[in-house]
Motif scaffolding. Structure first.
Motif, PDB file in Angstrom:
ATOM      1  N   ASP A 114      -4.933   2.401   2.470  1.00 58.43           N
ATOM      2  CA  ASP A 114      -3.712   2.919   3.085  1.00 58.43           C
ATOM      3  C   ASP A 114      -4.039   3.693   4.359  1.00 58.43           C
ATOM      4  OD1 ASP A 114      -2.476   1.928   0.781  1.00 58.43           O
ATOM      5  OD2 ASP A 114      -2.487   3.882  -0.215  1.00 58.43           O
ATOM      6  N   LEU A 115      -5.095   4.500   4.305  1.00 57.69           N
ATOM      7  CA  LEU A 115      -5.513   5.260   5.485  1.00 57.69           C
ATOM      8  C   LEU A 115      -5.952   4.319   6.599  1.00 57.69           C
ATOM      9  CD1 LEU A 115      -5.539   7.427   3.200  1.00 57.69           C
ATOM     10  CD2 LEU A 115      -7.533   8.421   4.317  1.00 57.69           C
ATOM     11  N   MET A 116      -6.669   3.254   6.231  1.00 60.58           N
ATOM     12  CA  MET A 116      -7.123   2.292   7.229  1.00 60.58           C
ATOM     13  C   MET A 116      -5.952   1.549   7.853  1.00 60.58           C
ATOM     14  SD  MET A 116     -10.386   0.779   5.139  1.00 60.58           S
ATOM     15  CE  MET A 116     -10.576  -0.591   6.276  1.00 60.58           C
ATOM     16  N   GLN A 117      -4.987   1.143   7.027  1.00 61.10           N
ATOM     17  CA  GLN A 117      -3.819   0.444   7.559  1.00 61.10           C
ATOM     18  C   GLN A 117      -3.023   1.362   8.482  1.00 61.10           C
ATOM     19  OE1 GLN A 117      -1.324  -1.623   4.704  1.00 61.10           O
ATOM     20  NE2 GLN A 117       0.475  -1.424   6.024  1.00 61.10           N
ATOM     21  N   ARG A 118      -2.849   2.597   8.078  1.00 62.07           N
ATOM     22  CA  ARG A 118      -2.129   3.569   8.909  1.00 62.07           C
ATOM     23  C   ARG A 118      -2.787   3.725  10.275  1.00 62.07           C
ATOM     24  NH1 ARG A 118      -1.437   9.987   7.281  1.00 62.07           N
ATOM     25  NH2 ARG A 118      -0.429  10.657   9.233  1.00 62.07           N
ATOM     26  N   ALA A 119      -4.123   3.683  10.295  1.00 69.16           N
ATOM     27  CA  ALA A 119      -4.860   3.837  11.550  1.00 69.16           C
ATOM     28  C   ALA A 119      -4.924   2.551  12.369  1.00 69.16           C
ATOM     29  CB  ALA A 119      -6.271   4.328  11.261  1.00 69.16           C
ATOM     30  N   GLY A 120      -4.365   1.469  11.843  1.00 70.09           N
ATOM     31  CA  GLY A 120      -4.332   0.210  12.568  1.00 70.09           C
ATOM     32  C   GLY A 120      -5.531  -0.681  12.358  1.00 70.09           C
ATOM     33  N   HIS A 121      -6.356  -0.376  11.329  1.00 74.57           N
ATOM     34  CA  HIS A 121      -7.596  -1.127  11.116  1.00 74.57           C
ATOM     35  C   HIS A 121      -7.542  -2.110   9.952  1.00 74.57           C
ATOM     36  CE1 HIS A 121      -9.189   1.544  14.055  1.00 74.57           C
ATOM     37  NE2 HIS A 121      -9.281   2.601  13.253  1.00 74.57           N
ATOM     38  N   TYR A 122      -6.455  -2.143   9.209  1.00 72.84           N
ATOM     39  CA  TYR A 122      -6.411  -2.988   8.005  1.00 72.84           C
ATOM     40  C   TYR A 122      -4.993  -3.519   7.810  1.00 72.84           C
ATOM     41  CZ  TYR A 122      -7.727  -4.405   3.209  1.00 72.84           C
ATOM     42  OH  TYR A 122      -8.005  -5.101   2.057  1.00 72.84           O
ATOM     43  N   PRO A 123      -4.580  -4.498   8.626  1.00 70.74           N
ATOM     44  CA  PRO A 123      -3.209  -5.014   8.512  1.00 70.74           C
ATOM     45  C   PRO A 123      -2.989  -5.720   7.186  1.00 70.74           C
ATOM     46  CG  PRO A 123      -4.521  -6.408   9.957  1.00 70.74           C
ATOM     47  CD  PRO A 123      -5.366  -5.203   9.655  1.00 70.74           C
ATOM     48  N   PRO A 124      -1.754  -5.723   6.682  1.00 72.49           N
ATOM     49  CA  PRO A 124      -1.476  -6.431   5.428  1.00 72.49           C
ATOM     50  C   PRO A 124      -1.647  -7.931   5.593  1.00 72.49           C
ATOM     51  CG  PRO A 124       0.556  -5.672   6.453  1.00 72.49           C
ATOM     52  CD  PRO A 124      -0.567  -5.064   7.237  1.00 72.49           C
ATOM     53  N   PRO A 125      -1.909  -8.642   4.511  1.00 74.92           N
ATOM     54  CA  PRO A 125      -2.014 -10.109   4.590  1.00 74.92           C
ATOM     55  C   PRO A 125      -0.697 -10.717   5.064  1.00 74.92           C
ATOM     56  CG  PRO A 125      -2.809  -9.285   2.474  1.00 74.92           C
ATOM     57  CD  PRO A 125      -2.134  -8.145   3.144  1.00 74.92           C
ATOM     58  N   PRO A 126      -0.742 -11.926   5.632  1.00 73.13           N
ATOM     59  CA  PRO A 126       0.487 -12.575   6.081  1.00 73.13           C
ATOM     60  C   PRO A 126       1.521 -12.658   4.958  1.00 73.13           C
ATOM     61  CG  PRO A 126      -1.427 -13.791   6.856  1.00 73.13           C
ATOM     62  CD  PRO A 126      -1.943 -12.743   5.924  1.00 73.13           C
ATOM     63  N   GLY A 127       2.747 -12.249   5.282  1.00 67.33           N
ATOM     64  CA  GLY A 127       3.829 -12.307   4.322  1.00 67.33           C
ATOM     65  C   GLY A 127       3.976 -11.079   3.449  1.00 67.33           C
ATOM     66  N   ALA A 128       2.981 -10.183   3.452  1.00 70.25           N
ATOM     67  CA  ALA A 128       3.052  -8.971   2.633  1.00 70.25           C
ATOM     68  C   ALA A 128       3.864  -7.896   3.353  1.00 70.25           C
ATOM     69  CB  ALA A 128       1.647  -8.449   2.327  1.00 70.25           C
ATOM     70  N   SER A 129       4.364  -6.945   2.582  1.00 67.78           N
ATOM     71  CA  SER A 129       5.132  -5.840   3.134  1.00 67.78           C
ATOM     72  C   SER A 129       4.278  -5.008   4.083  1.00 67.78           C
ATOM     73  CB  SER A 129       5.662  -4.957   1.996  1.00 67.78           C
ATOM     74  OG  SER A 129       6.262  -3.783   2.509  1.00 67.78           O
ATOM     75  N   GLU A 130       4.893  -4.528   5.149  1.00 64.19           N
ATOM     76  CA  GLU A 130       4.219  -3.622   6.077  1.00 64.19           C
ATOM     77  C   GLU A 130       4.146  -2.201   5.521  1.00 64.19           C
ATOM     78  OE1 GLU A 130       2.865  -4.259   9.044  1.00 64.19           O
ATOM     79  OE2 GLU A 130       3.368  -6.394   9.132  1.00 64.19           O
TER      80      GLU A 130
END
Length: 323
Positions: free
Chosen positions: A40-56
């Motif tokens: 979650d921390l990585m995604q928030r920082a822009g380094h770990y986007p969700p897989p295609p089709g998954a919720s942002e």
């Protein structure tokens, strides 16, 4: 519904459209608690986007109650208390997820504690027993032993008779890991773990969240025919590999991620948990380990706490206050 949204890396609890569905094999869950993970921390920082089709929306695991099921779902009914492994969307009042990624709560496990189960036990089981192919009495080296995944992995090693050695960041964390069943350990602030692990007998499987900065030392302590399973890059992504050592000791290096696996693959992992882990949760041999909780509106504080590497076990967010 309301959910946590990320605006310029800032967290905001605000109204958003509810997820569509459920489709034929999906269930809609009213979220009670959500787990907080480093992803979650990585995604928030822009380094770990969700897989295609998954919720942002952030959040890879929840507990809650089933609201609605798709026409092809027979395992669950509205009102069932469940936990779920997600590709995203957990920091919200509702989620819609493939039923194969959902499990009923073990008896006597509260909704609060259940939110600490899906991601860490699925990750530990996948990487120790499926990717790592642990064999009878083989020895395990666990890095970040006091993390959510680490504390789950220690318990699995103890339950299935695999001696484990942990590395941690403090004496307090080392004591907590030993209380959970770790056989030995090392405080990383005391220097390299190599000699301590060698004296212990080396490792047949290493579960590594660190990556580059530990690669050379991991190779030194990995036994012949040993497997290094990489699940994180907290120590960087690029390092020099000693291919001579790898060749002569027949070492195997395995990269592993859970989030992007399709529902069928996640379902296979959860089926294994239901068969091998859920009965031990029922008897109390295994247990979810919760470090601290915050309300969903205090998600920022929870993220800061996790970022500081202060936790022993899971950090949770309370979404609707159910127990």
């Amino acid at each position: 519904m309301y959910a946590i949204c990320v605006d310029n890396q800032q967290l905001a609890w605000r109204e958003v459209p509810a997820p569509s569905g459920p489709a034929a094999q999906e269930v809609r869950i009213r979220v009670a608690w959500a787990g907080v993970n480093r992803a979650d921390l990585m995604q928030r920082a822009g380094h770990y986007p969700p897989p295609p089709g998954a919720s942002e929306i952030l959040g890879l695991e929840v507990s809650g109650s089933v609201i609605e099921t798709g026409p092809d779902v027979s395992r669950f009914r509205p009102g069932d208390r469940v936990c779920a492994l997600l590709a995203g969307g957990g920091y919200a009042e509702e989620v819609v997820v493939d039923a194969r990624q959902v499990l009923p709560l073990p008896p006597a496990i509260s909704l609060r504690d259940a939110a600490a189960l899906p991601e860490v036990f699925a990750t530990a089981w996948l990487n120790l027993f499926m990717e790592g192919n642990l064999r009878t009495h083989e020895c395990v080296l666990l890095h970040a032993g006091a993390s959510g995944v680490g504390t789950a992995a220690i318990q699995l090693c103890r339950a299935f008779e695999h001696p484990c050695f942990v590395t941690v960041g403090s004496a307090e964390k080392l004591a907590a890991c030993r209380a959970l069943g770790a056989d030995a350990g090392w405080n990383r602030h005391d220097g390299s773990f190599v000699e301590a692990v060698k004296s212990w007998g080396g490792a047949d499987v290493i579960l590594d969240t660190v990556g580059a900065s530990y690669l050379a030392d991991n190779q030194k302590v990995l036994n012949a025919d040993g497997r290094l399973v990489l699940i994180g890059l907290m120590g960087g992504r690029t390092a020099e590999l000693d291919m001579g050592r790898m060749l002569m000791k027949r070492q195997r290096f395995i990269g592993s991620t859970l989030r992007a696996k399709p529902p069928a693959a996640k379902g296979t992992i959860l089926d294994a948990l239901y068969s091998h882990v859920w009965p031990r949760l029922t008897t109390g041999e295994l247990k979810p380990l919760v470090d601290r909780t915050w309300s969903i509106e205090e998600a920022e504080a929870a993220h800061q706490y996790l970022q500081q590497d202060a936790n022993i076990g899971k950090v949770l967010l309370c979404v609707n206050g159910e127990g």
